[in-house]
Design a protein around this motif. Structure first.
Motif, PDB file in Angstrom:
ATOM      1  N   THR A 165       0.792  -1.072   0.231  1.00 16.00           N
ATOM      2  CA  THR A 165      -0.015   0.074   0.096  1.00 16.00           C
ATOM      3  C   THR A 165       1.044   1.250  -0.087  1.00 16.00           C
ATOM      4  O   THR A 165       0.600   2.188  -0.438  1.00 16.00           O
ATOM      5  N   HIS A 166       2.092   1.132   0.615  1.00 14.95           N
ATOM      6  CA  HIS A 166       2.921   2.547   0.793  1.00 14.95           C
ATOM      7  C   HIS A 166       4.329   1.935   1.373  1.00 14.95           C
ATOM      8  O   HIS A 166       4.317   0.791   1.378  1.00 14.95           O
ATOM      9  N   GLY A 167       5.272   2.837   1.268  1.00 14.80           N
ATOM     10  CA  GLY A 167       6.797   2.385   1.389  1.00 14.80           C
ATOM     11  C   GLY A 167       7.301   2.560   2.703  1.00 14.80           C
ATOM     12  O   GLY A 167       8.335   2.292   3.005  1.00 14.80           O
ATOM     13  N   HIS A 168       6.434   2.658   3.966  1.00 14.10           N
ATOM     14  CA  HIS A 168       6.918   2.613   5.191  1.00 14.10           C
ATOM     15  C   HIS A 168       7.568   1.378   5.568  1.00 14.10           C
ATOM     16  O   HIS A 168       6.851   0.309   5.036  1.00 14.10           O
ATOM     17  N   LEU A 169       8.483   1.319   6.522  1.00 13.41           N
ATOM     18  CA  LEU A 169       9.067   0.180   6.608  1.00 13.41           C
ATOM     19  C   LEU A 169       8.227  -0.981   7.352  1.00 13.41           C
ATOM     20  O   LEU A 169       8.496  -2.185   6.965  1.00 13.41           O
ATOM     21  N   ASP A 170       7.284  -0.514   8.149  1.00 11.11           N
ATOM     22  CA  ASP A 170       6.360  -1.532   8.851  1.00 11.11           C
ATOM     23  C   ASP A 170       5.459  -2.286   7.825  1.00 11.11           C
ATOM     24  O   ASP A 170       4.734  -3.193   8.026  1.00 11.11           O
ATOM     25  N   HIS A 171       5.594  -1.728   6.518  1.00 15.16           N
ATOM     26  CA  HIS A 171       4.528  -2.340   5.570  1.00 15.16           C
ATOM     27  C   HIS A 171       5.347  -2.816   4.497  1.00 15.16           C
ATOM     28  O   HIS A 171       4.902  -3.950   4.167  1.00 15.16           O
ATOM     29  N   ALA A 172       6.597  -2.526   4.113  1.00 11.45           N
ATOM     30  CA  ALA A 172       7.282  -2.875   3.061  1.00 11.45           C
ATOM     31  C   ALA A 172       8.434  -3.475   3.392  1.00 11.45           C
ATOM     32  O   ALA A 172       9.226  -4.079   2.415  1.00 11.45           O
ATOM     33  N   GLY A 214      -1.089  11.739   1.149  1.00 11.44           N
ATOM     34  CA  GLY A 214      -1.189  12.474   2.452  1.00 11.44           C
ATOM     35  C   GLY A 214      -0.407  11.775   3.489  1.00 11.44           C
ATOM     36  O   GLY A 214       0.544  12.444   4.214  1.00 11.44           O
ATOM     37  N   HIS A 215      -0.494  10.539   3.884  1.00 14.43           N
ATOM     38  CA  HIS A 215       0.246   9.736   4.834  1.00 14.43           C
ATOM     39  C   HIS A 215       1.779   9.544   4.217  1.00 14.43           C
ATOM     40  O   HIS A 215       2.693   9.823   4.782  1.00 14.43           O
ATOM     41  N   THR A 216       1.688   9.061   2.819  1.00  9.48           N
ATOM     42  CA  THR A 216       2.973   9.140   2.207  1.00  9.48           C
ATOM     43  C   THR A 216       2.286   9.711   0.609  1.00  9.48           C
ATOM     44  O   THR A 216       1.237   9.328   0.298  1.00  9.48           O
ATOM     45  N   GLY A 254      -4.645   0.380   4.077  1.00  8.19           N
ATOM     46  CA  GLY A 254      -3.420   0.709   4.597  1.00  8.19           C
ATOM     47  C   GLY A 254      -3.317   1.570   5.641  1.00  8.19           C
ATOM     48  O   GLY A 254      -4.297   1.556   6.878  1.00  8.19           O
ATOM     49  N   ASP A 255      -2.561   2.951   5.673  1.00  8.84           N
ATOM     50  CA  ASP A 255      -2.505   3.708   6.869  1.00  8.84           C
ATOM     51  C   ASP A 255      -3.241   5.186   6.530  1.00  8.84           C
ATOM     52  O   ASP A 255      -2.912   6.124   7.033  1.00  8.84           O
ATOM     53  N   VAL A 256      -4.193   4.872   5.619  1.00 11.49           N
ATOM     54  CA  VAL A 256      -5.066   5.981   5.262  1.00 11.49           C
ATOM     55  C   VAL A 256      -6.124   6.267   6.309  1.00 11.49           C
ATOM     56  O   VAL A 256      -6.123   7.437   6.742  1.00 11.49           O
TER      57      VAL A 256
HETATM   58 ZN   LIG Z   1       2.591   4.146   7.229  1.00 14.59          ZN
END
Ligand SMILES: [Zn+2]
Length: 220
Positions: A58-65, A139-141, A158-160
């Motif tokens: 969903t996005h590039g943050h470490l806890d997701h990717a 917005g979040h990323t 994701g984190d939206v």
């Molecule tokens: Zn995130």
């Protein structure tokens, strides 16, 4: 008839919900946001026993990717076939190329990852053999995407959006107004009946959040 099933595995010290979604009829499915703890994800996959056809981000943050590259490598070795990584939008590439550096700050051994396919607004992706639309929800990323299936009444956001909250935007690249716009103009209009899975904590429905989420203020 497809028999779509879902499970969530909290991964990393951030308790991020890695989602497994599969069709029990075909034995094929998809892993979304494998942020880390790859051995635990593999144990869960062994329990539900399906062939992973792709990994979505969903996005590039470490806890997701952060675990995507390692999971892909492990699954390709086990399954003997390519397991493409799809998403997020290209605007999150700077985050995906900074995973190693981000990880060192949290004593996490992560790998940078370049997706096999970038996603953009208007694309579709296959999740457990079902077609989901890709919505760009920045917005979040900057490159955050959400996956929605109006046919199944399901969204993966994701984190939206969270139950009772929204994604944080206190990053140099964060944009709170863009985040609220994406929620109110792209997600909520899909209908109150849509159930969503999110990156942290329990899911909810768009209707429940439209009515009670304090960040949305009863609008929409
Ligand atoms: Zn995130």
């Amino acid at each position: 008839m497809p028999q779509i099933q879902a499970a969530q595995i909290p991964v990393t010290p951030f308790q991020q919900n890695c989602a497994l979604i599969w069709d029990a009829e075909t034995g094929r499915g998809t892993v979304i946001d494998p942020g880390g703890d790859v051995p635990r994800i593999l144990v869960a996959l062994d329990q539900v026993k399906f062939t992973v056809d792709r990994i979505l981000l969903t996005h590039g943050h470490l806890d997701h990717a952060g675990g995507a590259a390692a999971l892909k490598r492990e699954l390709e070795a086990r399954q003997g076939a390519p397991v493409p990584i799809e998403g997020p939008d290209r605007r999150d590439d700077f985050l995906l190329q900074g995973l190693v550096e981000q990880g060192t700050r949290y004593q996490m051994e992560l790998e940078n990852v370049t997706p096999d396919r970038w996603l953009a607004e208007g694309d579709t992706v296959s999740i457990a053999g079902q077609e989901f639309a890709v919505l760009h929800c920045p917005g979040h990323t900057p490159g955050h995407v959400a996956f929605v299936s109006p046919a199944l009444n399901v969204a993966i956001v994701g984190d939206v959006l969270f139950r009772g909250s929204v994604g944080r935007t206190d990053f140099p690249y964060g944009d709170h107004a863009a985040l609220i716009d994406a929620i109110e103009q792209k997600l909520l209009p899909l209908g109150d009946q849509i159930q969503f899975l999110c990156g942290h904590g329990p899911g909810s429905t768009f209707g429940e959040e439209r009515r009670s989420n304090p960040f949305l203020n009863g609008r929409g």
